[in-house]
Write an enzyme that holds these catalytic residues in place. Structure first.
Site, PDB file in Angstrom:
ATOM      1  N   THR A  12      63.988  25.567 -98.644  1.00  0.00           N
ATOM      2  CA  THR A  12      65.391  25.638 -99.058  1.00  0.00           C
ATOM      3  C   THR A  12      65.599  26.316-100.407  1.00  0.00           C
ATOM      4  OG1 THR A  12      65.285  23.483-100.144  1.00  0.00           O
ATOM      5  CG2 THR A  12      65.924  23.508 -97.808  1.00  0.00           C
ATOM      6  N   LYS A  13      64.519  26.694-101.087  1.00  0.00           N
ATOM      7  CA  LYS A  13      64.640  27.162-102.461  1.00  0.00           C
ATOM      8  C   LYS A  13      65.072  28.625-102.539  1.00  0.00           C
ATOM      9  CE  LYS A  13      63.610  23.300-104.518  1.00  0.00           C
ATOM     10  NZ  LYS A  13      63.565  22.370-103.398  1.00  0.00           N
ATOM     11  N   ASN A  14      65.477  29.036-103.740  1.00  0.00           N
ATOM     12  CA  ASN A  14      66.005  30.389-103.941  1.00  0.00           C
ATOM     13  C   ASN A  14      64.974  31.466-103.650  1.00  0.00           C
ATOM     14  OD1 ASN A  14      68.133  28.867-104.799  1.00  0.00           O
ATOM     15  ND2 ASN A  14      68.319  29.817-106.814  1.00  0.00           N
TER      16      ASN A  14
END
Length: 385
Positions: free
Chosen positions: A185-187
């Site tokens: 889910t991270k950038n």
């Protein structure tokens, strides 16, 4: 016609990542090897550091654990951190035998309140572990000043803040260590993965050893075309290394990091404009001296103000095909910490109140304008119902 479900935190994967993963699979080398080294060098350059100041690992949890060990934190020590964070922050402290000590948040920034930190410092305090919540950097001038005066290590939890800066300084480079997450889910994602940054190269050498069983050589150095090289186990380590298969994704994610950040910023600002007139509490605008990472867009659903509870609101969003998240239920709400550390929700009233009201909206750069408008419409309808 039923519209497709908008998955919260869906990764933005492009053809470049897919081709790189296929090339890795065809190369015959999946484990730690040349692509991990390339990703480390690329990340170091992105942060303005030398390659010997970074080490890739298999999660931010591992990065936190290894940073605490490299900082010399051990049994009986205390580490001050925030109650509004993922459990990995506290668990890493516990895994080295130390005690996490909570300092409540500033309810406007949702970051640890530096004005409260010194009240919790004792003779056993050895480190500060601030978390740049949602991508907004902590008040690092104050935190570094406290750490310097009390001779404490600073370990930055940058799981939300890969692109963030504070007064022109990159998140993860202001303290002694910076820890990053590349979870799905991270950038920037590698599926699962993390990175440790250090001000000095020496502890990174130890992080590298500890990430692979305490061995002096990884598999790439042992089995490459240069011929087999013997290794020695010099300390008790862990299985925390990143694979080339993961780094293959991250290499191209990092190449697009600025474009992705611009898109998330645009979505974040669209939410601000569209939702500010509703009976919800929107995030504060970031101050001019920081660059927000725009990892999360969090609303506060106060039942007395909105006429609906946070959990009912989430159910209505799901019914309309919108995935949402909670970041986070405050740490003292969890049974394990209550039973083993004696924490109580009343210990950190701001974090507890926010943890009971907060809900995160989708903020992926892969969202289309139409999908963003669907999210906004769903919020409006959920509150109207």
């Amino acid at each position: 016609m039923t519209l497709p479900f908008i998955v919260f935190g869906a990764p933005d994967i492009a053809d470049d990542e897919i081709r790189e993963v296929l090339a890795t699979m065809q190369s015959g080398w999946l484990g730690t090897g040349p692509r991990v080294a390339a990703f480390e060098a690329q990340f170091a350059a992105f942060k303005g550091l030398a390659p010997e100041q970074v080490a890739a690992v298999n999660s931010c949890s591992a990065a936190l654990h290894l940073s605490l060990l490299a900082a010399g934190i051990e049994q009986g020590d205390e580490v001050i951190t925030t109650p509004l964070t993922f459990c990995a922050t506290a668990n890493a402290i516990l895994h080295v035998g130390a005690t996490p000590v909570l300092v409540d948040i500033d309810p406007l920034t949702m970051n640890i309140d530096p004005a409260e930190i010194e009240k919790k410092i004792t003779s056993r305090t050895k480190a500060l572990l601030p978390v740049h919540f949602a991508g907004l950097p902590c008040a690092m001038d104050e935190i570094i000043d406290i750490a310097t005066r009390h001779r404490l290590n600073v370990i930055e939890d940058c799981a939300h803040a890969v692109e963030a800066t504070y007064r022109g300084r990159a998140a993860g480079t202001m303290g002694d260590f910076g820890c990053f997450s590349f979870y799905a889910t991270k950038n920037v994602t590698t599926g699962e993965g993390g990175m440790v940054l250090a001000r000095d190269p020496e502890p990174i050498s130890r992080v590298r050893r500890m990430a692979l069983h305490g061995m002096t050589r990884d598999a790439w150095k042992r089995f490459s075309a240069d011929g087999y090289k013997h290794y020695q186990v010099v300390e008790l380590g862990f299985k925390y290394n990143m694979m080339d298969l993961q780094a293959a994704i991250g290499i191209h994610q990092l190449k697009r990091v600025e474009r992705a950040w611009e898109r998330r910023k645009a979505i974040w600002q669209r939410y601000q404009t569209a939702l500010s007139g509703l009976p919800v509490i929107c995030p504060n605008e970031p101050p001019v001296h920081v660059r927000h990472g725009y990892h999360l867009y969090t609303l506060l659903i106060d039942e007395a103000r909105c006429g609906i509870s946070r959990d009912v609101f989430m159910g209505q969003m799901a019914a309309q095909g919108i995935g949402v998240g909670v970041h986070y239920l405050a740490l003292p709400e969890h049974p394990y910490y209550q039973q083993h550390l004696g924490w109580h929700p009343d210990d950190t009233p701001y974090a507890t109140a926010i943890g009971r009201q907060t809900v995160s909206l989708p903020l992926s750069p892969g969202l289309t304008d139409d999908e963003v408008e669907r999210v906004i419409k769903a919020v409006v309808e959920a509150l109207a119902n």
